[in-house]
Enzyme design. Structure first.
Site, PDB file in Angstrom:
ATOM      1  N   GLY A  70       0.830  -1.198   0.000  1.00 14.76           N
ATOM      2  CA  GLY A  70       0.000   0.000   0.000  1.00 14.76           C
ATOM      3  C   GLY A  70       0.861   1.243   0.000  1.00 14.76           C
ATOM      4  CB  CYS A  97       5.275  -4.298  -0.186  1.00 17.81           C
ATOM      5  SG  CYS A  97       6.182  -2.825  -0.640  1.00 17.81           S
ATOM      6  CE1 TYR A  98       2.192   1.042   5.770  1.00 17.34           C
ATOM      7  CE2 TYR A  98       0.274  -0.412   5.736  1.00 17.34           C
ATOM      8  CZ  TYR A  98       0.979   0.639   6.305  1.00 17.34           C
ATOM      9  OH  TYR A  98       0.468   1.279   7.415  1.00 17.34           O
ATOM     10  CG  HIS A 182       4.898  -5.975  -4.897  1.00 20.79           C
ATOM     11  ND1 HIS A 182       3.658  -5.756  -4.355  1.00 20.79           N
ATOM     12  CD2 HIS A 182       5.652  -4.892  -4.599  1.00 20.79           C
ATOM     13  CE1 HIS A 182       3.638  -4.572  -3.772  1.00 20.79           C
ATOM     14  NE2 HIS A 182       4.841  -4.025  -3.893  1.00 20.79           N
ATOM     15  CD  GLU A 184       1.762  -8.583  -5.544  1.00 18.87           C
ATOM     16  OE1 GLU A 184       2.487  -9.357  -4.907  1.00 18.87           O
ATOM     17  OE2 GLU A 184       1.645  -7.372  -5.262  1.00 18.87           O
ATOM     18  CB  SER A 235     -24.851  -7.877 -23.428  1.00 15.20           C
ATOM     19  OG  SER A 235     -23.763  -8.645 -22.936  1.00 15.20           O
ATOM     20  N   GLY A 236     -24.841 -10.844 -24.984  1.00 21.27           N
ATOM     21  CA  GLY A 236     -23.997 -11.604 -25.914  1.00 21.27           C
ATOM     22  C   GLY A 236     -22.540 -11.548 -25.501  1.00 21.27           C
ATOM     23  N   GLY A 237     -22.234 -10.740 -24.479  1.00 17.56           N
ATOM     24  CA  GLY A 237     -20.866 -10.673 -23.953  1.00 17.56           C
ATOM     25  C   GLY A 237     -20.566 -11.909 -23.123  1.00 17.56           C
ATOM     26  CB  VAL A 238     -17.335 -13.211 -21.820  1.00 17.32           C
ATOM     27  CG1 VAL A 238     -16.889 -14.410 -20.994  1.00 17.32           C
ATOM     28  CG2 VAL A 238     -16.586 -13.161 -23.137  1.00 17.32           C
ATOM     29  CG  ASP A 239     -18.569 -10.745 -17.888  1.00 10.85           C
ATOM     30  OD1 ASP A 239     -17.677 -11.587 -18.086  1.00 10.85           O
ATOM     31  OD2 ASP A 239     -18.348  -9.520 -17.802  1.00 10.85           O
ATOM     32  CB  SER A 240     -24.747 -11.365 -19.870  1.00 14.77           C
ATOM     33  OG  SER A 240     -24.514 -11.219 -21.240  1.00 14.77           O
ATOM     34  CE  LYS A 385     -14.623 -10.280 -19.904  1.00 15.43           C
ATOM     35  NZ  LYS A 385     -15.794  -9.461 -19.665  1.00 15.43           N
TER      36      LYS A 385
END
Ligand code: XMP
Length: 529
Positions: A70, A97-98, A182, A184, A235-240, A385
């Site tokens: 942070g 780190c922090y 870090h 990650e 919507s045709g998007g990945v998530d929906s 995602k």
């Protein structure tokens, strides 16, 4: 009207409670990345605020804690501190780190305020074993810190050094460890191994897998939904689409998907989406509301105004369709499905994470009304995602559906700066199709987050044959990104750019010049409006 004022209950988040690592969020830009790395290793993780109370936290079944990095210095007034009950819980703790400096400070070590910030790649040397099991004697890491620990707290050993700097400390008796660097980020290649070692120390079962999530969630959805029906604004998007496929797997045709064509879709999109979704067996109703949207947008040039009109019109159209569905179906529909993801939850502050600035008014995934009679069903409130994509793959969904680039709710309207006109929209749609075709034909899109065309409200002089032209310019926008929060501009082979440019000016009437957008986010945003 069915959707009258009635505040909904808290959204229903599917996903059985899982043993987890709680990441105490001290505000680092890398925090979501820590959560993702941990999940990639097969362990569920969540960001929590340092002010979370003990009871709420323990309900989340933590087997360990990670204290994030942070921007604070432990010497700042009001610097964020570690909740004391974490250190008293007896559970393993990893400070980063922090988080390391806060740990050292809390446990009686010595932290020295920085004269300069150390930022960049470094190497550290430590002995194989424990937290550093499986590492080489010397490893690369990414440092980004001001203060550093100069004396570990009592009971701690220095496990690795980076030159003069203490890089890793640990108290194996209490299972409390800390890293100055870090783990990650990609620049720390051994980072995943260190995180895995920590998770093993915590005693995790490494069972957070797409298959497990799929089976558990399907069961849970059946239990939550009972005999109820669910509406989905698709919507045709990945998530929906993955959300719809998941709920369909659980409750079959008690799900109805409504796909609104707002007239702002890309070339061939409505046909493509309806065909794919129907092939997947999803119960689908396609609503053509394009004329209504386009008439309201004609002549509007303020970006926020465009978004507002689109958002509000979407709500009205959806309400009408929902009304119809409720009316036509005995028993009606009691749930609304949305593909809201974990970063949306964290960024809106409701997940206990940091509050990001609202740069543009992003209407929520389907742009649904706030006041309605439905209960919200948001099975992905805890997922990133890439986890949603993996889940889709697990359900056997076609790759072309899962690898689609994100497309904003307000559609092509936000790629048409200046006064909106249906004619300009058609021009943009053709130019955009060429950008997509040329990039996809070479498979380049797999490395890109988004790639599309923009039509600029600028006219310039050109010559076509013997004729002078005075037409608009189009821009090519291609970005790489992990999550859309930040973005970079990738290199694109010059011959591809030239081909796109040639094709657009030759094939799209009304465009006589093509430019390339070379700005990253920040300072730009991905979309032009
Ligand atoms: P910006 O332009 O803010 O976009 O850098 C970040 C990501 O979000 C997408 N985007 C939207 N998605 N509704 C959406 O569902 C919206 O109103 C919206 N605006 C931007 C954008 O395409 C990019 O991936």
């Amino acid at each position: 009207m069915t959707m009258q004022v009635e505040k909904t209950a808290a959204p229903v988040t599917a996903g059985v409670d899982h043993e987890s690592v709680l990441i105490v969020d001290f505000g680092s830009q890398y925090n979501q990345l820590i959560a993702r790395r941990v999940r990639e290793l097969g362990v569920f993780s969540e960001l929590v605020s340092p002010s979370i109370d003990r009871e709420t936290a323990l309900k989340k079944q933590p087997l360990g804690f990670i204290l994030s990095g942070g921007p604070d210095s432990v010497y700042d007034e009001g610097a964020r501190t570690i909740p004391p009950w974490i250190l008293e819980s007896g559970l393993p703790v990893l400070g980063i780190c922090y988080g390391m400096q806060a740990l050292a400070q809390a446990l009686g070590g010595k932290v020295e305020a920085a004269r300069t910030r150390e930022y960049g790649c470094a190497r550290f040397e430590g002995a194989d074993g424990g937290l550093l099991k499986g590492l080489s004697a010397s490893e690369q890491c990414w440092m980004s810190h001001g203060d550093h620990v100069v004396a570990p707290p009592p009971g701690f050993e220095t496990l690795a050094r980076s030159g003069e700097t203490i890089a890793v400390i640990g108290d194996a008796r209490r299972n409390i460890y800390a890293l100055q660097f870090h783990p990650e980020v990609e620049h720390t290649p051994c980072g995943a191994q260190i995180l895995r070692n920590f998770l093993e120390i915590c005693g995790f079962h490494f069972d957070w897998t797409p298959r497990a999530f799929l089976e558990e969630t399907t069961e849970e959805l059946r239990r939550i939904l009972g005999g109820e029906r669910v509406l989905c604004a698709l919507s045709g998007g990945v998530d929906s689409t993955v959300a719809a496929a998941l709920v369909h797997r659980a409750i079959g045709d008690r799900l109805l998907c409504i796909f609104v064509d707002n007239g702002l879709l890309r070339k061939g999109e409505r046909e493509w989406v309806s065909e794919k979704l129907t092939a997947m067996g999803l119960p689908l109703r396609v609503v053509d509301a394009s004329e209504r949207f386009l008439a309201l947008l004609e002549g509007i040039d303020d970006p926020e105004r465009k978004r507002k009109i689109i958002g509000e019109t979407f709500i009205r159209v959806f309400e009408e369709e929902a009304d119809r569905a409720v009316h036509d179906t005995p028993g009606g529909y009691s749930f609304l499905l949305q593909g809201t993801l974990y970063p949306d939850v964290v960024e809106s502050g409701s997940g206990g994470g940091t509050l990001a600035d609202l740069i543009k008014t992003h209407h929520n995934v389907g742009g649904l009304p706030e006041d309605h009679k439905f209960r919200l069903l948001e099975p992905f409130r805890r997922l990133f995602k890439d986890e949603v994509r993996r889940l889709g793959r697990e359900m056997g969904m076609p790759a072309e559906m899962l690898e689609r680039q994100p497309f904003p709710g307000p559609g092509l309207a936000v790629r048409l700066p200046g006064a909106f006109s249906a004619e300009a929209l058609d021009t943009l749609r053709e130019a955009d199709a060429i950008v997509r075709e040329e990039i996809e034909a070479r498979g380049l899109h797999r490395g890109f987050w988004q790639y599309f065309g923009v039509l600029l409200p600028v006219r310039s002089v050109g010559v076509m044959g013997d004729r002078r032209t005075y037409s608009r310019a189009a821009a090519i926008r291609v970005v790489t990104s992990q999550d859309g929060m930040t973005a970079d501009v990738p290199e694109i082979p010059f011959e591809v750019l030239k081909k796109i440019s040639n094709r657009i000016v030759n094939e799209v009437p009304g465009v006589n010049r093509v430019v390339l957008d070379l700005t990253s986010k920040p300072p730009s945003t991905i979309e032009w409006e």
